[in-house]
Design a protein around this motif. Structure first.
Motif, mmCIF file in Angstrom:
data_model
loop_
_atom_site.group_PDB
_atom_site.id
_atom_site.type_symbol
_atom_site.label_atom_id
_atom_site.label_comp_id
_atom_site.label_asym_id
_atom_site.label_seq_id
_atom_site.Cartn_x
_atom_site.Cartn_y
_atom_site.Cartn_z
ATOM 1 N N PRO A 89 10.343 17.837 67.940
ATOM 2 C CA PRO A 89 9.652 16.594 68.332
ATOM 3 C C PRO A 89 10.437 15.839 69.389
ATOM 4 N N SER A 90 9.745 15.093 70.234
ATOM 5 C CA SER A 90 10.407 14.285 71.259
ATOM 6 C C SER A 90 10.885 12.947 70.716
ATOM 7 N N SER A 91 10.236 12.454 69.667
ATOM 8 C CA SER A 91 10.509 11.116 69.154
ATOM 9 C C SER A 91 10.079 11.065 67.687
ATOM 10 N N PRO A 92 10.624 10.116 66.901
ATOM 11 C CA PRO A 92 10.156 9.958 65.521
ATOM 12 C C PRO A 92 8.644 9.747 65.417
ATOM 13 N N THR A 93 8.054 9.161 66.446
ATOM 14 C CA THR A 93 6.609 8.915 66.393
ATOM 15 C C THR A 93 5.794 10.197 66.510
ATOM 16 N N ASP A 94 6.442 11.322 66.854
ATOM 17 C CA ASP A 94 5.741 12.603 66.964
ATOM 18 C C ASP A 94 5.732 13.393 65.666
ATOM 19 N N ILE A 95 6.431 12.916 64.647
ATOM 20 C CA ILE A 95 6.617 13.705 63.420
ATOM 21 C C ILE A 95 5.447 13.503 62.472
ATOM 22 N N PHE A 96 4.789 14.592 62.147
ATOM 23 C CA PHE A 96 3.544 14.524 61.367
ATOM 24 C C PHE A 96 3.776 14.106 59.920
ATOM 25 N N LEU A 97 4.984 14.291 59.393
ATOM 26 C CA LEU A 97 5.258 13.939 58.000
ATOM 27 C C LEU A 97 5.347 12.429 57.783
ATOM 28 N N LEU A 98 5.528 11.681 58.850
ATOM 29 C CA LEU A 98 5.722 10.234 58.736
ATOM 30 C C LEU A 98 4.400 9.492 58.798
ATOM 31 N N THR A 99 4.260 8.480 57.949
ATOM 32 C CA THR A 99 3.101 7.591 58.014
ATOM 33 C C THR A 99 3.322 6.579 59.131
ATOM 34 N N GLU A 100 2.273 5.837 59.459
ATOM 35 C CA GLU A 100 2.416 4.802 60.484
ATOM 36 C C GLU A 100 3.431 3.750 60.059
ATOM 37 N N GLN A 101 3.459 3.418 58.762
ATOM 38 C CA GLN A 101 4.436 2.450 58.265
ATOM 39 C C GLN A 101 5.857 2.999 58.391
ATOM 40 N N ASP A 102 6.022 4.303 58.103
ATOM 41 C CA ASP A 102 7.334 4.939 58.259
ATOM 42 C C ASP A 102 7.820 4.827 59.705
ATOM 43 N N LYS A 103 6.929 5.113 60.634
ATOM 44 C CA LYS A 103 7.297 5.108 62.056
ATOM 45 C C LYS A 103 7.690 3.712 62.519
ATOM 46 N N LYS A 104 6.958 2.688 62.051
ATOM 47 C CA LYS A 104 7.277 1.313 62.429
ATOM 48 C C LYS A 104 8.613 0.880 61.828
ATOM 49 N N TYR A 105 8.868 1.304 60.602
ATOM 50 C CA TYR A 105 10.137 0.985 59.947
ATOM 51 C C TYR A 105 11.310 1.624 60.698
ATOM 52 N N ILE A 106 11.161 2.889 61.079
ATOM 53 C CA ILE A 106 12.209 3.589 61.822
ATOM 54 C C ILE A 106 12.465 2.891 63.156
ATOM 55 N N ALA A 107 11.392 2.489 63.830
ATOM 56 C CA ALA A 107 11.536 1.785 65.109
ATOM 57 C C ALA A 107 12.332 0.495 64.923
ATOM 58 N N GLN A 108 12.041 -0.247 63.848
ATOM 59 C CA GLN A 108 12.780 -1.483 63.573
ATOM 60 C C GLN A 108 14.261 -1.215 63.374
ATOM 61 N N GLU A 109 14.569 -0.194 62.574
ATOM 62 C CA GLU A 109 15.966 0.115 62.273
ATOM 63 C C GLU A 109 16.722 0.555 63.528
ATOM 64 N N LEU A 110 16.068 1.325 64.376
ATOM 65 C CA LEU A 110 16.702 1.758 65.617
ATOM 66 C C LEU A 110 16.909 0.581 66.575
ATOM 67 N N HIS A 111 15.917 -0.295 66.661
ATOM 68 C CA HIS A 111 16.026 -1.449 67.547
ATOM 69 C C HIS A 111 17.164 -2.382 67.123
ATOM 70 N N LYS A 112 17.400 -2.489 65.826
ATOM 71 C CA LYS A 112 18.498 -3.324 65.342
ATOM 72 C C LYS A 112 19.850 -2.815 65.843
ATOM 73 N N ASP A 113 19.947 -1.505 66.080
ATOM 74 C CA ASP A 113 21.182 -0.906 66.594
ATOM 75 C C ASP A 113 21.175 -0.794 68.111
ATOM 76 N N GLY A 114 20.186 -1.396 68.750
ATOM 77 C CA GLY A 114 20.112 -1.329 70.202
ATOM 78 C C GLY A 114 19.634 0.011 70.716
ATOM 79 N N ILE A 115 18.886 0.759 69.895
ATOM 80 C CA ILE A 115 18.406 2.097 70.263
ATOM 81 C C ILE A 115 16.912 2.022 70.531
ATOM 82 N N ILE A 116 16.488 2.571 71.662
ATOM 83 C CA ILE A 116 15.066 2.578 71.979
ATOM 84 C C ILE A 116 14.493 3.962 71.734
ATOM 85 N N LEU A 117 13.186 4.019 71.563
ATOM 86 C CA LEU A 117 12.503 5.287 71.340
ATOM 87 C C LEU A 117 12.273 5.998 72.668
#
Length: 499
Positions: free
Chosen positions: A231-259
């Protein structure tokens, strides 16, 4: 790090056109209640991401280091190579392997990891296969050069790739799983070599040629498969729900990491050059050179070292396996603890001390079985340091441009250490004792420990400075905007360096 109450924007479906965005307030609470603190989200990520990059790195190390097994299976005799020519062949691989890092990281930023990493796998697999049909020393040198050229971008690419999927405190355990494939490849290489050299004569080719051909073909096949698996990004992973993807984005953004799909306005030459002004980058880079020398020595010369202790043939091939197997287990275990307690430096100090004791025993004039036993200390010690080196650089460098540059600098230093080891063993320090080489690597391991101690003191001072500035500033940490971690990276007073 805590977020402010400032309303974040919803992630745009046109990620390349918009700056980094966040989960809306009305959804944010639901996302956090649904998955916050739930390790299952990250385990889902692991199931998709880790197997692909780990197998890829495993095959890379198998194809690069199997020349050590081939060297005691008839390669040197067949091509009429001297120890000096063997060192030249290894150097021919490692020079492009070391220097290609900056270019491949930039290229991966442009074309994406889903294309870049599998393509590299196919190309080096093709070159590795061609090693099995060479009939001259010059032909081997040509293959080794292109093998290093195509493999060189893999490790910094994977490190950068993983650092865009996982928050900083969750990174080392994952990186360790990938890097443990170095030791597994070294162990498996001995097992596979013991089996494949028995194909000697099949198709008119020697056993060492089949070692190159079969392992290279496997890499080509897996590279083709990886186009569909990676996968190119966490948002491409089929096992993740939309809520999972948004949560991961939040956690990455807190560390200054972009998708990957978010446009990075901070990937500039200025940010790249700022990385070279970071003392902690150079401290870890120095440790990388020291430890890279030991990793290169064991990766390329352990079969010959064991022959020097008195074992030969398939027995020597098989005796390379146990020390690497122990190293893989300890590296993963220690890295899980390092992630749990966010202590990269202590992990390096612990493994560095273990390696120092091992090299201390190995340099002594002792019976062969005792010297072989010391490999169970120095091999896990040396390879256990490797996961901390890459993740410590990635953890403490933000934004992405600095992180990519820091990882590349560290990887280049590690590879130049490996280049040094190819001349240290056999050329500068002749077989079978390699005494000068052993003493040199003992000193280098002490240097690795001292560098880790120095970096802990430096990062601790930086964190105390930031805490003082936070108190003077007052208020809470901004989630985005001027002064936030997302905006200022590791220059932000709210940035906490991982020890």
């Amino acid at each position: 790090m805590s977020a402010s109450s400032e309303s974040p924007r919803k992630t745009s479906s046109q990620g390349h056109d918009d700056a980094p965005s966040f989960v809306p307030d009305q959804e944010k609470s639901f996302v956090e209640d649904h998955v916050d603190g739930d390790d299952n989200v990250w385990y889902k990520l692991d199931l998709v991401v880790l197997p692909v990059v780990t197998i890829m790195f495993f095959l890379s190390n198998l194809d690069r280091s199997n020349i050590g097994n081939a060297s005691i299976a008839g390669l040197l005799t067949a091509l009429k190579m001297t120890p000096r020519q063997y060192s030249i062949a290894l150097t021919t691989t490692l020079v492009p392997y070391a220097l290609v890092n900056f270019g491949t990281n930039l290229l991966m930023k442009i074309i994406g990891p889903r294309v870049m990493l599998p393509t590299l796998c196919i190309l080096w697999g093709l070159v590795a296969t061609l090693q099995g049909v060479v009939t001259s020393y010059s032909g081997l040198l040509a293959c080794r050069f292109f093998l290093g050229l195509f493999e060189g971008g893999l490790l910094p690419g994977i490190t950068l790739y993983l650092s865009s999927f996982y928050p900083r405190r969750r990174l080392q355990a994952r990186a360790s799983v990938v890097l443990s494939s170095v030791t597994l490849a070294s162990a498996f290489s001995g097992l596979l070599a013991a089996a494949l050299i028995k194909l000697h004569g099949m198709g008119g080719r020697p056993g060492w040629a089949w070692l190159f051909i079969i392992e290279g073909v496997i890499s080509i096949g897996f590279g083709l498969l990886s186009y569909f698996l990676l996968p190119s990004s966490p948002t491409d992973i089929f096992l993740l729900t939309e809520q999972d993807k948004k949560y991961i984005a939040q956690e990455l953004h807190k560390d200054g990491i972009i998708l990957a799909e978010e446009r990075d306005l901070k990937y500039t030459k200025a940010e790249v050059f700022r990385t070279f002004m970071r003392p902690h980058v150079w401290i870890v880079t120095l440790a990388g050179f020291f430890n890279g020398s030991s990793v290169g020595a064991l990766g390329y010369f352990l079969p010959q070292i064991i022959v020097g202790l008195g074992w030969t043939g398939s027995k020597a091939q098989l005796m390379t396996v146990p020390p690497f197997a122990v190293a893989a287990f300890l590296a993963i275990t220690a890295s899980i603890l390092s992630d749990k307690f966010a202590r990269r430096g202590l992990t390096m100090i612990g493994f560095g001390t273990l390696a120092t004791i091992g090299f201390g025993i190995f340099t002594a004039k002792l019976p062969a079985h005792t010297l072989y036993g010391s490999l169970f200390l120095l091999t896990p010690g040396v390879f256990g340091i490797a996961p901390s080196l890459g993740t410590w650089l990635a953890n403490n460098s933000a934004p992405l441009a600095r992180r990519a540059t820091a990882v590349s600098i560290g990887t280049i230093a590690t590879n130049f250490g490996a280049i040094f080891s190819t001349w240290l063993f056999g050329t500068i320090s002749p077989s079978p004792t390699y005494h000068t080489a052993k003493v040199t690597l003992l000193v280098f391991q002490i240097g690795t420990v001292l560098a880790a101690v120095a970096n802990i003191f430096y990062l601790s001072a930086q964190n105390k400075r930031n805490e003082r500035l936070q108190q003077e500033h007052g208020g809470s940490e901004p989630y985005k905007g001027e002064g936030s971690v997302m905006e200022a990276g590791d220059d932000s007073i709210w940035y906490k360096f991982v020890m």
